[in-house]
Design a protein around this motif. Structure first.
Motif, mmCIF file in Angstrom:
data_model
loop_
_atom_site.group_PDB
_atom_site.id
_atom_site.type_symbol
_atom_site.label_atom_id
_atom_site.label_comp_id
_atom_site.label_asym_id
_atom_site.label_seq_id
_atom_site.Cartn_x
_atom_site.Cartn_y
_atom_site.Cartn_z
ATOM 1 N N UNK A 23 0.838 -1.206 0.000
ATOM 2 C CA UNK A 23 0.000 0.000 0.000
ATOM 3 C C UNK A 23 0.871 1.254 0.000
ATOM 4 N N UNK A 24 0.424 2.277 -0.705
ATOM 5 C CA UNK A 24 1.119 3.555 -0.699
ATOM 6 C C UNK A 24 0.503 4.515 0.297
ATOM 7 N N UNK A 25 1.106 5.681 0.423
ATOM 8 C CA UNK A 25 0.544 6.708 1.291
ATOM 9 C C UNK A 25 1.068 8.074 0.855
ATOM 10 N N UNK A 26 0.400 9.117 1.325
ATOM 11 C CA UNK A 26 0.813 10.497 1.092
ATOM 12 C C UNK A 26 0.956 11.188 2.439
ATOM 13 N N UNK A 27 2.099 11.815 2.674
ATOM 14 C CA UNK A 27 2.328 12.597 3.883
ATOM 15 C C UNK A 27 2.250 14.069 3.496
ATOM 16 N N UNK A 28 1.214 14.762 3.969
ATOM 17 C CA UNK A 28 0.973 16.156 3.574
ATOM 18 C C UNK A 28 1.726 17.103 4.507
ATOM 19 N N UNK A 29 3.027 17.100 4.384
ATOM 20 C CA UNK A 29 3.848 17.994 5.188
ATOM 21 C C UNK A 29 3.923 19.367 4.543
ATOM 22 N N UNK A 30 4.087 20.395 5.374
ATOM 23 C CA UNK A 30 4.110 21.757 4.853
ATOM 24 C C UNK A 30 5.332 22.008 3.980
ATOM 25 N N UNK A 31 6.465 21.431 4.343
ATOM 26 C CA UNK A 31 7.695 21.713 3.608
ATOM 27 C C UNK A 31 7.792 20.906 2.326
#
Length: 272
Positions: free
Chosen positions: A82-90
């Motif tokens: 499974x993949x994922x997305x980390x919505x970090x500001x930088x």
């Protein structure tokens, strides 16, 4: 298929279209003839200028650093399927397992980020350090790509069509760019098949191809069901500002509904 050949010119007449191709190795040329030409030739489409010069910029340009690695052992901190997305500001990052054991990471870059700096191994080591140590994997690719959001003003000119990225570009989040191209192919293929096999006439369907799509709703909302009932209709045309959507159980249902609509419109034109 013509491996090693490239399109050098396109033309059309009232009853056919032609493509002139050149052999990159020998310089030889040939002219091919077809009933229609579909340019699914990407964001830098050769065919698009033959169809339209109007391309709207929707101001969605993005740059991503794409990193493909071959880990010597799959890291315990990362899912294998499974993949994922980390919505970090930088640096927002997307993680995608590819074909085992390969893994892909996509880092969104800001306007001031230098592409060459981010393609360097030392930068990649730093970005991946939360999951992997530098000696735990082989780096296979580090490339910065730039994507745009653009929309061609028209997708057809006579016997010439464009589809996929040639007609509309978007950042390829979760494969939606590819999916939109597949939808174009499915939507266009059955219509062209009807015309070239003589089951539909291009003159009769021309206006509908340019302006209409049909939504066959099998489970409509109460509001839509009431509207359809009040208007003695079994299909609804949905035309938002820029895009046209179709909901259907399959191409056969859309085929039948669109053909019925064409016949209804043709009948209205005759009576008028």
């Amino acid at each position: 298929m013509w491996p090693g050949w490239e399109v050098t010119a396109v033309d059309q007449t009232a009853d056919h279209a032609t493509v002139r191709i050149g052999d990159r190795a020998t310089g030889g040329t040939r002219t091919l003839q077809a009933a229609y030409i579909v340019g699914a030739d990407g964001a830098g489409s050769f065919l698009r200028p033959y169809v339209t010069d109007d391309v709207e910029d929707l101001h969605g340009t993005q740059r991503l650093l794409i990193v493909d690695i071959h880990p010597f052992a799959h890291p315990a901190e990362l899912p294998a399927t499974n993949g994922f997305i980390v919505c970090e500001a930088d640096k927002p990052v997307t993680y995608c397992p590819i074909f085992p054991p390969k893994l892909r990471f996509e880092f969104m870059l800001g306007d001031g980020d230098d592409a060459e700096e981010y393609e360097r191994p030392t930068t990649v080591y730093r970005l991946l350090s939360r999951w992997l140590a530098p000696g735990d994997y082989r780096m296979q690719r580090t490339d910065v790509y730039e994507w745009h959001a653009r929309l061609a003003g028209r997708w057809r000119n006579g016997r010439l069509f464009i589809a996929g990225d040639a007609a509309h570009e978007m950042p390829p989040m979760l494969g939606q760019g590819m999916c939109s191209g597949l939808r174009d192919a499915a939507n266009l293929a059955w219509k062209l098949a009807r015309v070239v096999t003589g089951r539909s006439g291009p003159d009769r369907t021309r206006g509908a191809w340019a302006d209409l799509d049909v939504a066959v709703v099998t489970l409509p909302s109460p509001h839509l069901a009431a509207w359809l009932r009040d208007h003695e209709a079994d299909a609804a045309i949905i035309r938002p500002d820029r895009y046209t959507y179709a909901l259907t159980r399959g191409s056969a249902a859309l085929d039948a509904a669109t053909l019925a609509l064409h016949e209804r419109l043709a009948g209205a034109e005759v009576s008028a």
